[in-house]
Design a protein around this motif. Structure first.
Motif, PDB file in Angstrom:
ATOM      1  N   SER A  10      -2.719  -5.443  -7.305  1.00  0.00           N
ATOM      2  CA  SER A  10      -1.971  -4.200  -7.431  1.00  0.00           C
ATOM      3  C   SER A  10      -1.304  -3.842  -6.110  1.00  0.00           C
ATOM      4  CB  SER A  10      -2.921  -3.070  -7.838  1.00  0.00           C
ATOM      5  OG  SER A  10      -3.836  -2.813  -6.783  1.00  0.00           O
ATOM      6  N   ALA A  11      -0.465  -2.832  -6.174  1.00  0.00           N
ATOM      7  CA  ALA A  11       0.165  -2.322  -4.962  1.00  0.00           C
ATOM      8  C   ALA A  11      -0.907  -1.802  -4.006  1.00  0.00           C
ATOM      9  CB  ALA A  11       1.165  -1.227  -5.305  1.00  0.00           C
ATOM     10  N   ARG A  12      -1.997  -1.296  -4.543  1.00  0.00           N
ATOM     11  CA  ARG A  12      -3.105  -0.825  -3.710  1.00  0.00           C
ATOM     12  C   ARG A  12      -3.692  -1.980  -2.892  1.00  0.00           C
ATOM     13  NH1 ARG A  12      -7.178   2.787  -6.649  1.00  0.00           N
ATOM     14  NH2 ARG A  12      -5.613   4.310  -6.077  1.00  0.00           N
ATOM     15  N   ASP A  13      -3.805  -3.167  -3.519  1.00  0.00           N
ATOM     16  CA  ASP A  13      -4.299  -4.348  -2.803  1.00  0.00           C
ATOM     17  C   ASP A  13      -3.377  -4.700  -1.636  1.00  0.00           C
ATOM     18  OD1 ASP A  13      -6.432  -4.629  -4.611  1.00  0.00           O
ATOM     19  OD2 ASP A  13      -5.236  -5.924  -5.929  1.00  0.00           O
ATOM     20  N   VAL A  14      -2.079  -4.621  -1.884  1.00  0.00           N
ATOM     21  CA  VAL A  14      -1.100  -4.892  -0.825  1.00  0.00           C
ATOM     22  C   VAL A  14      -1.305  -3.902   0.323  1.00  0.00           C
ATOM     23  CG1 VAL A  14       1.347  -4.925  -0.232  1.00  0.00           C
ATOM     24  CG2 VAL A  14       0.592  -5.821  -2.428  1.00  0.00           C
ATOM     25  N   GLY A  15      -1.483  -2.638  -0.013  1.00  0.00           N
ATOM     26  CA  GLY A  15      -1.698  -1.606   1.002  1.00  0.00           C
ATOM     27  C   GLY A  15      -2.952  -1.856   1.823  1.00  0.00           C
ATOM     28  N   ARG A  16      -4.005  -2.290   1.160  1.00  0.00           N
ATOM     29  CA  ARG A  16      -5.256  -2.586   1.880  1.00  0.00           C
ATOM     30  C   ARG A  16      -5.070  -3.740   2.863  1.00  0.00           C
ATOM     31  NH1 ARG A  16      -8.380  -2.318  -3.492  1.00  0.00           N
ATOM     32  NH2 ARG A  16      -8.868  -0.113  -3.620  1.00  0.00           N
ATOM     33  N   ARG A  17      -4.398  -4.809   2.412  1.00  0.00           N
ATOM     34  CA  ARG A  17      -4.167  -5.943   3.307  1.00  0.00           C
ATOM     35  C   ARG A  17      -3.284  -5.522   4.485  1.00  0.00           C
ATOM     36  NH1 ARG A  17      -4.343  -8.723  -1.320  1.00  0.00           N
ATOM     37  NH2 ARG A  17      -2.113  -8.698  -1.652  1.00  0.00           N
ATOM     38  N   PHE A  18      -2.264  -4.725   4.197  1.00  0.00           N
ATOM     39  CA  PHE A  18      -1.389  -4.253   5.263  1.00  0.00           C
ATOM     40  C   PHE A  18      -2.164  -3.412   6.267  1.00  0.00           C
ATOM     41  CE2 PHE A  18       1.307  -1.084   7.222  1.00  0.00           C
ATOM     42  CZ  PHE A  18       2.298  -1.880   7.772  1.00  0.00           C
ATOM     43  N   SER A  19      -2.979  -2.491   5.781  1.00  0.00           N
ATOM     44  CA  SER A  19      -3.755  -1.628   6.676  1.00  0.00           C
ATOM     45  C   SER A  19      -4.709  -2.441   7.541  1.00  0.00           C
ATOM     46  CB  SER A  19      -4.552  -0.601   5.867  1.00  0.00           C
ATOM     47  OG  SER A  19      -3.685   0.303   5.238  1.00  0.00           O
ATOM     48  N   ALA A  20      -5.380  -3.425   6.934  1.00  0.00           N
ATOM     49  CA  ALA A  20      -6.309  -4.272   7.691  1.00  0.00           C
ATOM     50  C   ALA A  20      -5.560  -5.055   8.764  1.00  0.00           C
ATOM     51  CB  ALA A  20      -7.046  -5.209   6.751  1.00  0.00           C
ATOM     52  N   ALA A  21      -4.387  -5.601   8.409  1.00  0.00           N
ATOM     53  CA  ALA A  21      -3.592  -6.359   9.378  1.00  0.00           C
ATOM     54  C   ALA A  21      -3.094  -5.443  10.497  1.00  0.00           C
ATOM     55  CB  ALA A  21      -2.415  -7.042   8.688  1.00  0.00           C
ATOM     56  N   PHE A  22      -2.689  -4.240  10.145  1.00  0.00           N
ATOM     57  CA  PHE A  22      -2.213  -3.275  11.142  1.00  0.00           C
ATOM     58  C   PHE A  22      -3.329  -2.947  12.126  1.00  0.00           C
ATOM     59  CE2 PHE A  22      -1.404   1.040  12.667  1.00  0.00           C
ATOM     60  CZ  PHE A  22      -0.133   0.887  13.190  1.00  0.00           C
ATOM     61  N   HIS A  35       1.163 -13.540   2.979  1.00  0.00           N
ATOM     62  CA  HIS A  35       0.679 -13.270   1.632  1.00  0.00           C
ATOM     63  C   HIS A  35       1.857 -12.931   0.723  1.00  0.00           C
ATOM     64  CE1 HIS A  35      -3.600 -12.825   2.815  1.00  0.00           C
ATOM     65  NE2 HIS A  35      -3.077 -12.414   3.958  1.00  0.00           N
ATOM     66  N   VAL A  36       1.715 -13.289  -0.515  1.00  0.00           N
ATOM     67  CA  VAL A  36       2.635 -12.828  -1.547  1.00  0.00           C
ATOM     68  C   VAL A  36       1.752 -12.309  -2.680  1.00  0.00           C
ATOM     69  CG1 VAL A  36       2.888 -15.100  -2.644  1.00  0.00           C
ATOM     70  CG2 VAL A  36       4.622 -13.366  -2.998  1.00  0.00           C
ATOM     71  N   THR A  37       2.085 -11.134  -3.194  1.00  0.00           N
ATOM     72  CA  THR A  37       1.284 -10.522  -4.247  1.00  0.00           C
ATOM     73  C   THR A  37       2.124 -10.318  -5.491  1.00  0.00           C
ATOM     74  OG1 THR A  37      -0.095  -9.383  -2.629  1.00  0.00           O
ATOM     75  CG2 THR A  37      -0.146  -8.539  -4.880  1.00  0.00           C
ATOM     76  N   PHE A  38       1.611 -10.810  -6.589  1.00  0.00           N
ATOM     77  CA  PHE A  38       2.200 -10.565  -7.896  1.00  0.00           C
ATOM     78  C   PHE A  38       1.392  -9.453  -8.541  1.00  0.00           C
ATOM     79  CE2 PHE A  38       3.043 -14.943  -6.776  1.00  0.00           C
ATOM     80  CZ  PHE A  38       4.392 -15.077  -7.074  1.00  0.00           C
ATOM     81  N   LEU A  39       2.047  -8.559  -9.235  1.00  0.00           N
ATOM     82  CA  LEU A  39       1.345  -7.396  -9.769  1.00  0.00           C
ATOM     83  C   LEU A  39       0.533  -7.698 -11.021  1.00  0.00           C
ATOM     84  CD1 LEU A  39       3.918  -4.587  -9.012  1.00  0.00           C
ATOM     85  CD2 LEU A  39       1.957  -5.365  -7.661  1.00  0.00           C
ATOM     86  N   SER A  40       0.647  -8.919 -11.535  1.00  0.00           N
ATOM     87  CA  SER A  40      -0.200  -9.326 -12.667  1.00  0.00           C
ATOM     88  C   SER A  40      -0.314 -10.839 -12.665  1.00  0.00           C
ATOM     89  CB  SER A  40       0.398  -8.860 -13.995  1.00  0.00           C
ATOM     90  OG  SER A  40       1.574  -9.592 -14.300  1.00  0.00           O
ATOM     91  N   LEU A  41      -1.361 -11.329 -13.302  1.00  0.00           N
ATOM     92  CA  LEU A  41      -1.542 -12.771 -13.421  1.00  0.00           C
ATOM     93  C   LEU A  41      -0.397 -13.372 -14.234  1.00  0.00           C
ATOM     94  CD1 LEU A  41      -3.220 -15.268 -12.892  1.00  0.00           C
ATOM     95  CD2 LEU A  41      -4.543 -14.737 -14.948  1.00  0.00           C
ATOM     96  N   GLU A  42       0.064 -12.665 -15.245  1.00  0.00           N
ATOM     97  CA  GLU A  42       1.168 -13.146 -16.069  1.00  0.00           C
ATOM     98  C   GLU A  42       2.436 -13.320 -15.240  1.00  0.00           C
ATOM     99  OE1 GLU A  42      -0.732 -10.461 -16.892  1.00  0.00           O
ATOM    100  OE2 GLU A  42      -1.935 -11.424 -18.459  1.00  0.00           O
TER     101      GLU A  42
END
Length: 73
Positions: A10-22, A35-42
């Protein structure tokens, strides 16, 4: 060759990774992550077709930095 990690999340996961990297960067840690994040497995499976996965595996095995780099060898 740099490593790229694909995620289905989810977008929340992206935010968490960004915050940790920051936080790591602010602490002076020298690191490189891609990293590349897709919002669903599909969505991920639609983008990463079997042929594209085959190409990515080939690039990984040969150590090429990109498709362009591999073609110009």
């Amino acid at each position: 060759m740099s490593k790229l990690t694909a995620h289905a999340g989810s977008a929340r996961d992206v935010g968490r990774r960004f915050s940790a990297a920051f936080e790591r960067a602010m602490a002076g840690e020298n690191f490189e992550e891609r990293h590349v994040t897709f919002l669903s497995l599909e969505e991920m499976m639609t983008a990463l077709t079997p042929k594209r996965l085959e190409l990515l595996r080939h690039l990984h095995r040969t150590g090429a930095d990109s498709v362009k780099a591999e073609v110009s060898l």
